[in-house]
Design a protein around this motif. Structure first.
Motif, PDB file in Angstrom:
ATOM      1  N   ASP A   1       0.829  -1.213   0.000  1.00  0.00           N
ATOM      2  CA  ASP A   1       0.000   0.000   0.000  1.00  0.00           C
ATOM      3  C   ASP A   1       0.864   1.264   0.000  1.00  0.00           C
ATOM      4  O   ASP A   1       0.519   2.269  -0.641  1.00  0.00           O
ATOM      5  CB  ASP A   1      -0.923   0.001   1.217  1.00  0.00           C
ATOM      6  N   THR A   2       1.992   1.215   0.725  1.00  0.00           N
ATOM      7  CA  THR A   2       2.887   2.380   0.741  1.00  0.00           C
ATOM      8  C   THR A   2       3.497   2.613  -0.632  1.00  0.00           C
ATOM      9  O   THR A   2       3.595   3.758  -1.108  1.00  0.00           O
ATOM     10  CB  THR A   2       3.995   2.175   1.782  1.00  0.00           C
ATOM     11  N   VAL A   3       3.914   1.544  -1.302  1.00  0.00           N
ATOM     12  CA  VAL A   3       4.486   1.682  -2.640  1.00  0.00           C
ATOM     13  C   VAL A   3       3.451   2.229  -3.616  1.00  0.00           C
ATOM     14  O   VAL A   3       3.750   3.100  -4.445  1.00  0.00           O
ATOM     15  CB  VAL A   3       5.029   0.322  -3.126  1.00  0.00           C
TER      16      VAL A   3
ATOM     17  N   VAL B   1       3.003  -5.783  -6.158  1.00  0.00           N
ATOM     18  CA  VAL B   1       2.359  -4.479  -6.352  1.00  0.00           C
ATOM     19  C   VAL B   1       1.403  -4.540  -7.534  1.00  0.00           C
ATOM     20  O   VAL B   1       0.305  -3.951  -7.497  1.00  0.00           O
ATOM     21  CB  VAL B   1       3.433  -3.393  -6.576  1.00  0.00           C
ATOM     22  N   ALA B   2       1.751  -5.268  -8.586  1.00  0.00           N
ATOM     23  CA  ALA B   2       0.881  -5.396  -9.756  1.00  0.00           C
ATOM     24  C   ALA B   2      -0.434  -6.063  -9.375  1.00  0.00           C
ATOM     25  O   ALA B   2      -1.516  -5.638  -9.828  1.00  0.00           O
ATOM     26  CB  ALA B   2       1.594  -6.195 -10.845  1.00  0.00           C
ATOM     27  N   ARG B   3      -0.369  -7.095  -8.555  1.00  0.00           N
ATOM     28  CA  ARG B   3      -1.605  -7.776  -8.140  1.00  0.00           C
ATOM     29  C   ARG B   3      -2.497  -6.832  -7.337  1.00  0.00           C
ATOM     30  O   ARG B   3      -3.723  -6.824  -7.495  1.00  0.00           O
ATOM     31  CB  ARG B   3      -1.253  -9.011  -7.311  1.00  0.00           C
ATOM     32  N   ALA B   4      -1.910  -6.032  -6.467  1.00  0.00           N
ATOM     33  CA  ALA B   4      -2.707  -5.096  -5.668  1.00  0.00           C
ATOM     34  C   ALA B   4      -3.327  -4.026  -6.550  1.00  0.00           C
ATOM     35  O   ALA B   4      -4.474  -3.606  -6.320  1.00  0.00           O
ATOM     36  CB  ALA B   4      -1.830  -4.454  -4.598  1.00  0.00           C
ATOM     37  N   PHE B   5      -2.615  -3.578  -7.560  1.00  0.00           N
ATOM     38  CA  PHE B   5      -3.158  -2.580  -8.477  1.00  0.00           C
ATOM     39  C   PHE B   5      -4.412  -3.101  -9.162  1.00  0.00           C
ATOM     40  O   PHE B   5      -5.411  -2.384  -9.300  1.00  0.00           O
ATOM     41  CB  PHE B   5      -2.099  -2.208  -9.523  1.00  0.00           C
ATOM     42  N   LYS B   6      -4.376  -4.343  -9.583  1.00  0.00           N
ATOM     43  CA  LYS B   6      -5.478  -4.890 -10.356  1.00  0.00           C
ATOM     44  C   LYS B   6      -6.654  -5.307  -9.495  1.00  0.00           C
ATOM     45  O   LYS B   6      -7.806  -5.265  -9.925  1.00  0.00           O
ATOM     46  CB  LYS B   6      -4.982  -6.085 -11.174  1.00  0.00           C
ATOM     47  N   SER B   7      -6.369  -5.726  -8.241  1.00  0.00           N
ATOM     48  CA  SER B   7      -7.438  -6.254  -7.392  1.00  0.00           C
ATOM     49  C   SER B   7      -8.107  -5.208  -6.520  1.00  0.00           C
ATOM     50  O   SER B   7      -9.252  -5.389  -6.104  1.00  0.00           O
ATOM     51  CB  SER B   7      -6.890  -7.381  -6.502  1.00  0.00           C
TER      52      SER B   7
ATOM     53  N   MET C   1      -0.994   0.586 -18.799  1.00  0.00           N
ATOM     54  CA  MET C   1      -0.691  -0.844 -18.898  1.00  0.00           C
ATOM     55  C   MET C   1       0.296  -1.194 -17.785  1.00  0.00           C
ATOM     56  O   MET C   1       1.387  -0.631 -17.717  1.00  0.00           O
ATOM     57  CB  MET C   1      -0.083  -1.180 -20.258  1.00  0.00           C
ATOM     58  N   ILE C   2      -0.103  -2.124 -16.903  1.00  0.00           N
ATOM     59  CA  ILE C   2       0.730  -2.504 -15.757  1.00  0.00           C
ATOM     60  C   ILE C   2       1.428  -3.823 -16.063  1.00  0.00           C
ATOM     61  O   ILE C   2       0.777  -4.826 -16.359  1.00  0.00           O
ATOM     62  CB  ILE C   2      -0.117  -2.640 -14.480  1.00  0.00           C
ATOM     63  N   THR C   3       2.756  -3.810 -16.011  1.00  0.00           N
ATOM     64  CA  THR C   3       3.543  -5.021 -16.243  1.00  0.00           C
ATOM     65  C   THR C   3       4.309  -5.367 -14.970  1.00  0.00           C
ATOM     66  O   THR C   3       4.815  -4.471 -14.268  1.00  0.00           O
ATOM     67  CB  THR C   3       4.542  -4.824 -17.383  1.00  0.00           C
TER      68      THR C   3
END
Length: 559
Positions: A492-494, A522-528, A544-546
């Motif tokens: 969450d901080t990132v 971090v990518a998983r948190a962005f999407k979920s 686009m998140i990679t």
């Protein structure tokens, strides 16, 4: 053992890169008096208990060098309780714990590479002197300065004055110094002009006129015998001696031979110092195998196991010369199982590197090392006790923790300030019981220590002399991922940092689509969690998140 201190200053130097370990001279038989100062390490004589080295130093400019009042590193854990000869009541005494490798080195100009323990020559220039004149000299722990010129004044009733460092040292002067304490963390090595050369039975202090007997030798008749040997054999030998515990019961000829060997070793060091220019290494202590045999081996050991043939041959040669009665106990380990695994050492080392240590009752202690101190916390854990009284359960846990705490302090070689947070006890008698148990358990420790009583916060402070790195600092290095912090930023901080950075870069980014490269977590948190929509709203374009598993957890970049 205790030894009085003199006025020559102790210097602290910045850490140096370790260089090759020089060889020590061939070990002569006990009746031989003149040692050689070159040869193979395995032929070394029992010349140095201290692992602290000797160095010839010339005074040089160094912003990180400080002057301290001298402390005399007596390289034995045994403190002397008596003095022999003239009264030295005006000279305070200082004790030192187990030292580190010993070597001698000469310094002049630039700092050379060397072992952490060595004797060196150093040059202190004008900046050094200016610092000293501003009163930045300080005292080593447990020692105070004493100078012959101030002695008459003190005897006459006038207050003693400590001379300025500029009266003791001058620019370009070459000194023989010994590394009394190796670099620890960000602290540089400590060096002293008071050289100590330990042998098997005595410790020789060429710069201090002091005679003493180890406090651990309790038999009065034996102490008197050893005193007479020192007094009779010291004639013509400058400096002082301290009899070590190993000398108890030994013949007069063995002790005198050790004294003469150390004296001749000192003469050889002085002769070498006159022939070389600073910086130069003059002497180095025995290697770790021979030091262990010299300082630790006694009749309580049943077997000496060695898993290397060359090391085994060195052990055999050493025992043949100095402890022939122990020779039958040396064995060569030839099994296929690694020797550390066979004796359960590997498992114990792994436990010693973990912060949590479980107690047999189900309680546990947590050990955390910091730059300033070591914190030890005691918890009941799964232990509920067999009594209805919570106080009894707490006391039993604290008493069990005491034994393990002392064991861990010695096993991990913890030093400095150690703060123990025992479980709170309401009754005063229970606190006293825990303190008595702690004092009794610490008596087996060979390093100088001091225990303070429970304070108002229920904490117990232990100060223990530290001359080398702890086990954790020796076997481990800071984590390159968290840079030694022990933690990293949360997901969450990132994400919060990414959103903040996006607001700064929204106008500067080009293209119809923005690519964000982040760690997979971090990518998983962005999407979920719906942060992607918020990010697109900030940037005003699709994102686009990679995910890149090779990217650091806290790092990210826009493209």
């Amino acid at each position: 053992e205790e030894a009085p201190t003199a006025e020559t200053p102790t210097l602290e130097t910045a850490p140096e890169d370790a260089g090759p370990e020089p060889s020590v001279g061939e070990m002569p038989q006990q009746e031989e008096a003149t040692p050689a100062v070159s040869g193979e390490p395995e032929e070394n004589v029992l010349a140095g208990r201290t692992e602290t080295p000797l160095v010839v130093a010339a005074v040089q400019e160094a912003a990180d060098t400080e002057v301290a009042a001298p402390s005399t590193p007596v390289p034995d854990e045994e403190l002397s309780e008596e003095r022999i000869g003239p009264e030295l009541s005006e000279e305070p005494t200082a004790s030192e714990p187990e030292p580190t490798d010993q070597s001698v080195e000469a310094h002049s100009g630039e700092e050379p590479e060397s072992k952490p323990s060595s004797v060196r020559l150093r040059r202190q220039h004008h900046r050094y002197m200016r610092r000293s004149n501003r009163g930045r000299s300080r005292r080593s722990s447990g020692a105070s300065a004493h100078h012959p010129t101030s002695e008459p004044e003190a005897r006459g009733g006038s207050p003693k004055t400590t001379p300025s460092i500029t009266e003791l040292l001058r620019e370009g002067q070459e000194l023989i110094v010994q590394v009394a304490k190796e670099p620890i963390g960000q602290k540089g090595a400590r060096i002293t002009c008071h050289v100590t050369l330990p042998g098997r039975y005595v410790v020789y202090m060429p710069t201090i006129d002091h005679l003493g007997v180890s406090r651990k030798i309790s038999n009065d008749q034996e102490r008197q015998r050893l005193r007479r040997i020192l007094q009779s054999a010291k004639n013509g030998i400058p400096g002082g001696f301290i009899v070590r515990t190993a000398a108890e019961g030994k013949s007069e000829s063995e002790i005198i031979a050790d004294m003469k060997y150390l004296y001749n070793l000192w003469l050889e060091i002085r002769r070498k110092a006159e022939k070389v220019s600073a910086p130069a290494l003059l002497y180095h202590d025995l290697d770790v195998i021979e030091r262990v045999l010299r300082d630790q081996l006694n009749e309580e050991f049943d077997t000496i196991w060695v898993d290397d043939e060359q090391a085994y041959e060195r052990v055999v040669r050493f025992l043949e010369k100095f402890q022939p009665n122990m020779l039958p106990r040396a064995r060569l380990y030839t099994r296929s199982t690694p020797i550390f695994d066979a004796f359960n050492i590997t498992q114990e080392l792994e436990k010693a590197l973990k912060p949590k240590v479980w107690l047999k009752s189900g309680g546990y202690i947590v050990i955390n090392q910091t730059e300033a101190l070591v914190a030890i916390d005691v918890n009941t854990g799964k232990f509920v006790g067999q009594s209805d009284s919570l106080e009894d359960t707490i006391v039993r846990t604290n008493l069990e923790a005491v034994k393990e705490i002392v064991r861990q302090i010695r096993l991990r070689d913890l030093g400095g300030i150690i703060v123990v947070d025992f479980i709170d006890m309401e009754e005063r008698k229970n606190r006293q019981k825990v303190m008595q148990a702690l004092e009794e358990a610490m008596r087996v420790d060979r390093a100088p220590y001091n225990i303070l009583q429970f304070n108002d916060f229920g904490l117990v402070a232990i100060t223990r002399k530290r001359v080398k790195q702890s086990l954790e600092r020796t076997l481990c290095s800071p984590c390159p991922y968290c840079e030694g912090a022990g933690y990293i930023k949360s997901v969450d901080t990132v994400i919060s940092e990414i959103l903040t950075q996006a607001r700064r870069m929204a106008r500067a980014l080009e293209g119809e689509t923005v690519v964000l490269r982040v760690h997979p977590d971090v990518a998983r948190a962005f999407k979920s969690k719906g942060y992607r929509e918020e990010l697109e709203e900030i940037l005003g374009r699709p994102v686009m998140i990679t995910s890149d598993p090779l990217l650091h957890h806290e790092k990210f970049d826009f493209a």
